[in-house]
Design an enzyme around this catalytic site. Structure first.
Site, short mmCIF file in Angstrom:
data_model
loop_
_atom_site.label_atom_id
_atom_site.label_comp_id
_atom_site.label_asym_id
_atom_site.label_seq_id
_atom_site.Cartn_x
_atom_site.Cartn_y
_atom_site.Cartn_z
N ASP A 96 0.86 -1.19 0.00
CA ASP A 96 0.00 0.00 0.00
C ASP A 96 0.90 1.24 0.00
O ASP A 96 1.83 1.32 0.81
CB ASP A 96 -0.91 -0.02 1.24
CG ASP A 96 -2.05 0.97 1.13
OD1 ASP A 96 -1.77 2.18 0.94
OD2 ASP A 96 -3.21 0.57 1.24
N GLN A 149 -14.44 2.85 1.57
CA GLN A 149 -13.69 2.38 0.39
C GLN A 149 -13.29 3.58 -0.47
O GLN A 149 -14.10 4.48 -0.70
CB GLN A 149 -14.56 1.42 -0.44
CG GLN A 149 -13.80 0.77 -1.60
CD GLN A 149 -14.65 -0.24 -2.37
OE1 GLN A 149 -15.87 -0.34 -2.17
NE2 GLN A 149 -14.01 -0.99 -3.26
N HIS A 195 -10.50 -5.43 -2.66
CA HIS A 195 -9.18 -5.77 -2.10
C HIS A 195 -9.30 -6.02 -0.61
O HIS A 195 -10.21 -5.52 0.05
CB HIS A 195 -8.17 -4.66 -2.35
CG HIS A 195 -8.63 -3.31 -1.90
ND1 HIS A 195 -9.46 -2.53 -2.67
CD2 HIS A 195 -8.41 -2.61 -0.76
CE1 HIS A 195 -9.72 -1.40 -2.02
NE2 HIS A 195 -9.11 -1.43 -0.85
N PHE A 196 -8.33 -6.77 -0.11
CA PHE A 196 -8.15 -6.93 1.33
C PHE A 196 -6.89 -6.19 1.74
O PHE A 196 -5.87 -6.25 1.04
CB PHE A 196 -8.00 -8.41 1.71
CG PHE A 196 -9.31 -9.13 1.83
CD1 PHE A 196 -9.99 -9.20 3.05
CD2 PHE A 196 -9.88 -9.75 0.73
CE1 PHE A 196 -11.20 -9.87 3.16
CE2 PHE A 196 -11.10 -10.41 0.83
CZ PHE A 196 -11.76 -10.47 2.05
N HIS A 197 -6.97 -5.49 2.89
CA HIS A 197 -5.79 -4.90 3.52
C HIS A 197 -5.22 -5.91 4.51
O HIS A 197 -5.98 -6.52 5.27
CB HIS A 197 -6.19 -3.67 4.35
CG HIS A 197 -6.77 -2.54 3.56
ND1 HIS A 197 -6.05 -1.43 3.22
CD2 HIS A 197 -8.01 -2.34 3.06
CE1 HIS A 197 -6.81 -0.58 2.55
NE2 HIS A 197 -8.02 -1.11 2.45
P1 AMP Z 1 -9.77 1.38 0.39
O1 AMP Z 1 -9.96 2.75 0.94
O2 AMP Z 1 -10.17 0.26 1.28
O3 AMP Z 1 -10.43 1.33 -0.99
O4 AMP Z 1 -8.21 1.18 0.20
C1 AMP Z 1 -7.49 1.61 -0.90
C2 AMP Z 1 -6.04 1.55 -0.50
O5 AMP Z 1 -5.29 1.66 -1.69
C3 AMP Z 1 -5.60 2.69 0.42
O6 AMP Z 1 -5.04 2.15 1.60
C4 AMP Z 1 -4.59 3.45 -0.42
O7 AMP Z 1 -3.51 3.91 0.36
C5 AMP Z 1 -4.14 2.42 -1.42
N1 AMP Z 1 -3.70 2.90 -2.70
C6 AMP Z 1 -4.25 3.86 -3.48
N2 AMP Z 1 -3.56 3.99 -4.63
C7 AMP Z 1 -2.56 3.09 -4.58
C8 AMP Z 1 -1.50 2.73 -5.47
N3 AMP Z 1 -1.33 3.34 -6.65
N4 AMP Z 1 -0.63 1.76 -5.10
C9 AMP Z 1 -0.78 1.14 -3.89
N5 AMP Z 1 -1.77 1.43 -3.02
C10 AMP Z 1 -2.64 2.38 -3.35
#
Ligand code: AMP
Ligand code: ZN
Length: 140
Positions: free
Chosen positions: A33, A96, A102-104
């Site tokens: 991330d 989101q 996706h999973f964190h």
């Molecule tokens: P969510 O808010 O659950 O949709 O999580 C999206 C995640 O993607 C966030 O933790 C962001 O920091 C991460 N994110 C956004 N753009 C990128 C990217 N280009 N590469 C890696 N992570 C990203």
């Protein structure tokens, strides 16, 4: 597979934008991330675009959670956190921000506060060594 032209994770899958990759298989990709909430925060995505968990089949959900568990085990053995948070958000109202399911996987250390969600961009130089350690743990 990675077929939504505007989706940032599909762009990563197509190689149109950079990412710090950890591991991939036929159906999923794990990568760092860019705005980590703790050091080692990583993500698992399916290679087929779907906005959220409501848009994938039960079989796709099973594949994704297996990949998530594998990543969590690799994070545990590579970084030795005290705990691991596995999070997943669906819809703007749920927090989101990227609409490709996706999973964190977030390492947690006792007493350490979690950083803000999707707020602070990391220096990519800090992500590569963490990704290498986690990737190495996949083959153990
Ligand atoms: P969510 O808010 O659950 O949709 O999580 C999206 C995640 O993607 C966030 O933790 C962001 O920091 C991460 N994110 C956004 N753009 C990128 C990217 N280009 N590469 C890696 N992570 C990203
Ligand atoms: Zn996508």
């Amino acid at each position: 597979m990675s077929n939504d032209p505007a989706c940032i994770f599909c762009k990563i899958l197509r190689g149109e934008i950079g990412s710090v990759k950890i591991h991939e298989d036929q159906d999923t990709l794990s990568f760092m991330d860019v705005m980590p909430q703790s050091p080692g925060h990583c993500l698992v995505i399916p290679k087929r675009h779907a906005a959220d968990i409501l848009e994938i089949s039960a079989d796709e959900a099973a594949v994704l959670i297996r990949a998530t568990q594998r990543l969590a085990k690799a994070v545990k053995s590579a970084l030795l956190p005290d705990g691991i948070g596995v999070y997943q958000f669906n819809g703007n109202a749920a927090g989101q921000t990227v609409f490709h399911v996706h999973f964190h996987v977030i390492p947690r250390h006792a007493g350490a506060e979690l950083g803000f969600h999707a707020r602070q961009m990391a220096d990519p130089a800090t992500l590569y060594p963490l990704a290498s350690k986690i990737a190495a743990a996949f083959s153990q």
